[in-house]
Design a protein around this motif. Sequence first.
Motif, PDB file in Angstrom:
ATOM      1  N   LYS A   1       4.347   8.573   5.429  1.00  0.00           N
ATOM      2  CA  LYS A   1       3.063   8.238   6.079  1.00  0.00           C
ATOM      3  C   LYS A   1       3.353   7.870   7.520  1.00  0.00           C
ATOM      4  O   LYS A   1       4.214   7.032   7.793  1.00  0.00           O
ATOM      5  CB  LYS A   1       2.415   7.048   5.347  1.00  0.00           C
TER       6      LYS A   1
ATOM      7  N   THR B   1       0.831  -1.203   0.000  1.00  0.00           N
ATOM      8  CA  THR B   1       0.000   0.000   0.000  1.00  0.00           C
ATOM      9  C   THR B   1       0.869   1.257   0.000  1.00  0.00           C
ATOM     10  O   THR B   1       0.632   2.207  -0.759  1.00  0.00           O
ATOM     11  CB  THR B   1      -0.939   0.010   1.225  1.00  0.00           C
ATOM     12  N   LEU B   2       1.906   1.273   0.853  1.00  0.00           N
ATOM     13  CA  LEU B   2       2.810   2.430   0.919  1.00  0.00           C
ATOM     14  C   LEU B   2       3.558   2.618  -0.394  1.00  0.00           C
ATOM     15  O   LEU B   2       3.704   3.734  -0.886  1.00  0.00           O
ATOM     16  CB  LEU B   2       3.800   2.252   2.075  1.00  0.00           C
TER      17      LEU B   2
ATOM     18  N   GLN C   1       7.103   8.907  -6.809  1.00  0.00           N
ATOM     19  CA  GLN C   1       7.419  10.075  -5.986  1.00  0.00           C
ATOM     20  C   GLN C   1       8.817   9.927  -5.390  1.00  0.00           C
ATOM     21  O   GLN C   1       9.189   8.855  -4.931  1.00  0.00           O
ATOM     22  CB  GLN C   1       6.408  10.217  -4.834  1.00  0.00           C
TER      23      GLN C   1
ATOM     24  N   PHE D   1       7.756  10.228  -0.261  1.00  0.00           N
ATOM     25  CA  PHE D   1       6.393  10.055   0.233  1.00  0.00           C
ATOM     26  C   PHE D   1       6.505   9.557   1.670  1.00  0.00           C
ATOM     27  O   PHE D   1       7.261   8.620   1.946  1.00  0.00           O
ATOM     28  CB  PHE D   1       5.625   9.034  -0.619  1.00  0.00           C
TER      29      PHE D   1
ATOM     30  N   LYS E   1       1.266   4.126  -2.976  1.00  0.00           N
ATOM     31  CA  LYS E   1       1.040   5.555  -2.757  1.00  0.00           C
ATOM     32  C   LYS E   1       2.279   6.378  -3.105  1.00  0.00           C
ATOM     33  O   LYS E   1       2.167   7.527  -3.533  1.00  0.00           O
ATOM     34  CB  LYS E   1       0.633   5.807  -1.303  1.00  0.00           C
TER      35      LYS E   1
END
Length: 199
Positions: free
Chosen positions: A164, A151-152, A159, A162, A155
Amino acid sequence: MNNLLRTGLIAASILLSGLCHADPQERSEHMPTAAYLLSGAPTFDMTIGQFREKYNASNPALPLSEYRAIDNRDDKSNLTRAASKINENLYSSTALERGTGKIKTLQITWLPVQGPEQKAAYDKALAYMAAFVRYFEPMLNEEQSLKRVTTLLAKGKGQRYFAKNEGALRYIVADNGEKGLTFAVEPLKLALAPDSQSK
């Protein structure tokens, strides 16, 4: 140190350096300073030797070799940087608080390979990233930690930086395409809630 190992150690420190292969103007406009480089950034309450011993005991199928110091004479950050080679396209790296040796950041960097070996190499990188997640979030099982990583990575795809936050942890993805993919785990400095400060 042979050239391949030197190249790998440099690639493993992509995120450590905070450069992510961007030119200086691009860095100043688009790249945040890596959080662990900021004054007062927290550390995990362990040295790299303590981490590696406990990690290897819990993950015998995904071992980490000893971390070796990365020679960087131009570094003004007052951190000690080190890397551990897992294989020809997979490395772990760290930044340590000078003096205490405590961990500021732990990272896994995957250097993409082409051809039929790509999927197996990528799957191994994911397994190491998930093992790092389980180390710091032991309540997660293998499937849950792998889901968190995928998932990370989704996302953070494309990039250069990033981040989280998850509880007391910060997960970071730096996707530099063909130049490499770095996944990092860092501690967060937790602030006390206002009502708990007054008690």
